[in-house]
Design a protein around this motif. Structure first.
Motif, PDB file in Angstrom:
ATOM      1  N   ASP A  34      44.577  48.216  47.960  1.00  0.00           N
ATOM      2  CA  ASP A  34      44.979  49.451  47.279  1.00  0.00           C
ATOM      3  C   ASP A  34      46.372  49.252  46.699  1.00  0.00           C
ATOM      4  OD1 ASP A  34      43.681  52.587  47.738  1.00  0.00           O
ATOM      5  OD2 ASP A  34      45.664  52.419  46.812  1.00  0.00           O
ATOM      6  N   ILE A  35      46.729  50.064  45.723  1.00  0.00           N
ATOM      7  CA  ILE A  35      48.060  49.971  45.122  1.00  0.00           C
ATOM      8  C   ILE A  35      49.104  50.635  46.031  1.00  0.00           C
ATOM      9  CG2 ILE A  35      47.945  52.112  43.749  1.00  0.00           C
ATOM     10  CD1 ILE A  35      49.120  50.397  41.406  1.00  0.00           C
ATOM     11  N   ARG A  36      48.622  51.545  46.900  1.00  0.00           N
ATOM     12  CA  ARG A  36      49.512  52.198  47.875  1.00  0.00           C
ATOM     13  C   ARG A  36      49.476  51.412  49.174  1.00  0.00           C
ATOM     14  NH1 ARG A  36      46.975  57.354  49.666  1.00  0.00           N
ATOM     15  NH2 ARG A  36      45.030  56.877  48.616  1.00  0.00           N
ATOM     16  N   VAL A  37      50.603  51.384  49.875  1.00  0.00           N
ATOM     17  CA  VAL A  37      50.592  50.794  51.221  1.00  0.00           C
ATOM     18  C   VAL A  37      50.456  51.954  52.216  1.00  0.00           C
ATOM     19  CG1 VAL A  37      51.894  49.455  52.922  1.00  0.00           C
ATOM     20  CG2 VAL A  37      52.045  48.870  50.497  1.00  0.00           C
ATOM     21  N   PRO A  38      49.470  51.878  53.127  1.00  0.00           N
ATOM     22  CA  PRO A  38      49.260  53.013  54.036  1.00  0.00           C
ATOM     23  C   PRO A  38      50.348  53.112  55.102  1.00  0.00           C
ATOM     24  CG  PRO A  38      47.799  51.211  54.610  1.00  0.00           C
ATOM     25  CD  PRO A  38      48.528  50.777  53.380  1.00  0.00           C
ATOM     26  N   ARG A  53      44.810  46.128  37.896  1.00  0.00           N
ATOM     27  CA  ARG A  53      45.030  45.732  36.497  1.00  0.00           C
ATOM     28  C   ARG A  53      45.534  44.291  36.407  1.00  0.00           C
ATOM     29  NH1 ARG A  53      48.574  50.997  35.445  1.00  0.00           N
ATOM     30  NH2 ARG A  53      49.133  50.397  37.561  1.00  0.00           N
ATOM     31  N   ASP A  54      45.822  43.672  37.539  1.00  0.00           N
ATOM     32  CA  ASP A  54      46.422  42.338  37.573  1.00  0.00           C
ATOM     33  C   ASP A  54      45.348  41.298  37.922  1.00  0.00           C
ATOM     34  OD1 ASP A  54      47.844  40.047  38.115  1.00  0.00           O
ATOM     35  OD2 ASP A  54      49.407  41.046  39.281  1.00  0.00           O
ATOM     36  N   GLU A  55      44.761  40.716  36.881  1.00  0.00           N
ATOM     37  CA  GLU A  55      43.636  39.794  37.096  1.00  0.00           C
ATOM     38  C   GLU A  55      44.018  38.594  37.965  1.00  0.00           C
ATOM     39  OE1 GLU A  55      41.499  38.428  33.500  1.00  0.00           O
ATOM     40  OE2 GLU A  55      41.093  36.607  34.649  1.00  0.00           O
ATOM     41  N   GLU A  56      45.202  38.057  37.711  1.00  0.00           N
ATOM     42  CA  GLU A  56      45.617  36.879  38.500  1.00  0.00           C
ATOM     43  C   GLU A  56      45.721  37.215  39.982  1.00  0.00           C
ATOM     44  OE1 GLU A  56      49.147  34.846  37.158  1.00  0.00           O
ATOM     45  OE2 GLU A  56      48.285  34.733  35.140  1.00  0.00           O
ATOM     46  N   ALA A  57      46.270  38.394  40.255  1.00  0.00           N
ATOM     47  CA  ALA A  57      46.401  38.807  41.659  1.00  0.00           C
ATOM     48  C   ALA A  57      45.020  39.000  42.285  1.00  0.00           C
ATOM     49  CB  ALA A  57      47.216  40.102  41.754  1.00  0.00           C
ATOM     50  N   ILE A  93      39.580  51.271  32.796  1.00  0.00           N
ATOM     51  CA  ILE A  93      38.947  50.342  31.853  1.00  0.00           C
ATOM     52  C   ILE A  93      39.597  48.959  31.942  1.00  0.00           C
ATOM     53  CG2 ILE A  93      38.453  49.844  29.420  1.00  0.00           C
ATOM     54  CD1 ILE A  93      38.064  52.844  28.975  1.00  0.00           C
ATOM     55  N   ARG A  94      40.919  48.909  31.807  1.00  0.00           N
ATOM     56  CA  ARG A  94      41.582  47.596  31.897  1.00  0.00           C
ATOM     57  C   ARG A  94      41.425  47.013  33.293  1.00  0.00           C
ATOM     58  NH1 ARG A  94      46.395  45.270  30.867  1.00  0.00           N
ATOM     59  NH2 ARG A  94      47.630  46.939  31.748  1.00  0.00           N
ATOM     60  N   GLY A  95      41.526  47.889  34.304  1.00  0.00           N
ATOM     61  CA  GLY A  95      41.381  47.445  35.698  1.00  0.00           C
ATOM     62  C   GLY A  95      39.969  46.921  35.969  1.00  0.00           C
ATOM     63  N   LEU A  96      38.974  47.599  35.433  1.00  0.00           N
ATOM     64  CA  LEU A  96      37.600  47.139  35.646  1.00  0.00           C
ATOM     65  C   LEU A  96      37.369  45.812  34.923  1.00  0.00           C
ATOM     66  CD1 LEU A  96      34.709  47.458  36.684  1.00  0.00           C
ATOM     67  CD2 LEU A  96      34.192  48.713  34.582  1.00  0.00           C
ATOM     68  N   TYR A  97      37.905  45.703  33.712  1.00  0.00           N
ATOM     69  CA  TYR A  97      37.755  44.450  32.958  1.00  0.00           C
ATOM     70  C   TYR A  97      38.381  43.285  33.739  1.00  0.00           C
ATOM     71  CZ  TYR A  97      38.084  40.989  29.247  1.00  0.00           C
ATOM     72  OH  TYR A  97      37.991  39.836  28.530  1.00  0.00           O
ATOM     73  N   ALA A 102      37.715  38.522  36.902  1.00  0.00           N
ATOM     74  CA  ALA A 102      38.036  37.819  38.152  1.00  0.00           C
ATOM     75  C   ALA A 102      36.742  37.465  38.900  1.00  0.00           C
ATOM     76  CB  ALA A 102      38.944  38.681  39.026  1.00  0.00           C
ATOM     77  N   GLY A 103      35.798  38.402  38.913  1.00  0.00           N
ATOM     78  CA  GLY A 103      34.508  38.165  39.580  1.00  0.00           C
ATOM     79  C   GLY A 103      33.747  37.035  38.925  1.00  0.00           C
ATOM     80  N   ARG A 104      33.731  37.043  37.595  1.00  0.00           N
ATOM     81  CA  ARG A 104      33.024  35.986  36.845  1.00  0.00           C
ATOM     82  C   ARG A 104      33.663  34.625  37.111  1.00  0.00           C
ATOM     83  NH1 ARG A 104      33.923  33.308  32.071  1.00  0.00           N
ATOM     84  NH2 ARG A 104      35.818  34.415  31.496  1.00  0.00           N
ATOM     85  N   LYS A 105      34.997  34.572  37.059  1.00  0.00           N
ATOM     86  CA  LYS A 105      35.682  33.276  37.181  1.00  0.00           C
ATOM     87  C   LYS A 105      35.610  32.702  38.590  1.00  0.00           C
ATOM     88  CE  LYS A 105      38.878  34.241  33.410  1.00  0.00           C
ATOM     89  NZ  LYS A 105      40.209  34.759  33.068  1.00  0.00           N
TER      90      LYS A 105
END
Ligand SMILES: NC(=O)c1ccc[n+]([C@@H]2O[C@H](COP(=O)([O-])OP(=O)(O)OC[C@H]3O[C@@H](n4cnc5c(N)ncnc54)[C@H](O)[C@@H]3O)[C@@H](O)[C@H]2O)c1
Length: 314
Positions: A34-38, A53-57, A93-97, A102-105
């Motif tokens: 998640d983007i938030r830390v619990p 949104r960060d594909e490399e991460a 949209i950008r996050g899903l892309y 990332a899933g494909r690669k």
């Protein structure tokens, strides 16, 4: 053994999906991202802070943790999305892309991506809405959901990346609060009722929408996740119907347990609700992977009241 990542895992659905998956596959095999830390990090671990949104991460997290199965729940929901459409575009949209790439690669086996009744629009038939019908949403959230359905199908047909999803209606639950949707009233109202406070509803008394109780939401996504691929004609866009009700009908049901006062003051969210269906034809989901809900309005309200009484100590 499956190695699973749940993005947006701290949200309303993730908070209940993660414990369910951990019971089944073992705590260490289900990673919350998640983007938030619990605040209660120890209870949530294994956890990674991740911006989808960060594909490399994403690629790094997938590789470091041997992930082969992803529940991609990170999103900006409908009402919040209309207040900040740019953010909704970016994350949804950008996050899903980024996630699909990332899933494909990395050769991930399957990605579950929830769609929503927000994929429909004002021209869609409102009652018993067919699975395959007009999709012309007018919210950025809805546009992102149609895009997600189509991109998911594209990645399946082009690359064999198995992307699946149901079109969730409004989800009602008592464990975690909802994250800024048009159907959030149906959760908030219980807290006011049980505290004996007056509730001001942001939708009209007669605004009927499809809804689902959380146990059915978990059942839908996990059942579809495990359905044999060869049985699926649809993939990323299943209608799932459980119950439909208006704020007025919900109030009447809650008043069987507690009396409380309600006022109706529709705001910008009414316009969003007006563009959505009242009920859905879910025969494709029933036929292709055996969908069947367990809860209707009376059984959902009884369970919500019981659990919230315990949680709130009232
Ligand atoms: N809850 C509903 O009523 C409902 C209805 C239809 C569809 N859905 C869909 O189900 C999925 C999950 O919904 P939810 O209700 O749990 O949402 P939520 O808003 O409760 O949770 C979303 C989570 O995503 C996280 N997040 C936001 N931006 C992020 C980013 N850039 N990177 C990583 N994480 C990020 C948030 O911190 C939050 O924990 C979404 O795709 C949503 O569109 C939900």
């Amino acid at each position: 053994m499956k190695r699973i990542m749940v993005t947006g895992g701290l949200g309303q659905i993730g908070s209940e999906l993660v414990p369910y998956l951990r019971d089944r596959y073992g705590r260490e095999n289900v990673i919350v991202a998640d983007i938030r830390v619990p605040e209660n990090l120890e209870e949530i671990e294994p956890f990674v802070k991740l911006d989808v949104r960060d594909e490399e991460a994403i690629i790094r997290v997938i590789k470091e943790n041997d992930i082969d199965f992803i529940y991609h729940l990170a999103a900006i929901l409908s009402a919040r999305g209309e207040q900040n459409p740019q953010l909704a575009f970016d994350v949804n949209i950008r996050g899903l892309y980024a996630m699909l790439e990332a899933g494909r690669k990395t050769g991930v086996e399957r990605i579950m991506v929830p769609s929503s009744i927000a994929a429909f629009g004002p021209e869609t038939p409102k009652d018993n809405t067919p699975n395959d019908t007009i999709l012309k949403p007018r919210t950025m959230y809805g546009i992102s959901k149609v895009t997600g359905e189509l991109l998911g199908l594209y990645y399946w047909e082009k690359y064999g990346l198995d992307v699946r999803g149901v079109r969730y209606p409004g989800i009602i639950s008592w464990k975690a609060p909802p994250g800024g949707g048009t159907t959030d009233y149906a959760v908030e109202i219980f807290y006011y009722a049980l505290r004996g406070e007056k509730y001001t509803c942001f939708l009209r008394e007669d605004a009927t929408l499809p809804m689902m109780y959380m146990p059915d939401a978990i059942k839908a996504i996990t059942q579809l996740a495990e359905a044999p691929s060869e049985n699926l004609v649809h993939r990323t866009d299943f209608n799932v119907q459980a119950m439909s009700f208006s704020p007025g009908e919900l109030v009447e049901e809650i008043r069987k347990y507690v009396d409380f006062e309600v006022e109706y003051r529709p705001d910008y969210r009414q316009k969003i609700a007006d563009s959505w269906p009242r009920s859905l034809d879910d025969s494709a989901a029933r036929r292709e992977w055996g969908w069947k809900p367990d809860y209707d309005l009376p059984t959902m309200v009884r369970d919500m009241i019981e659990n919230l009484r315990r949680k709130l100590g009232v």
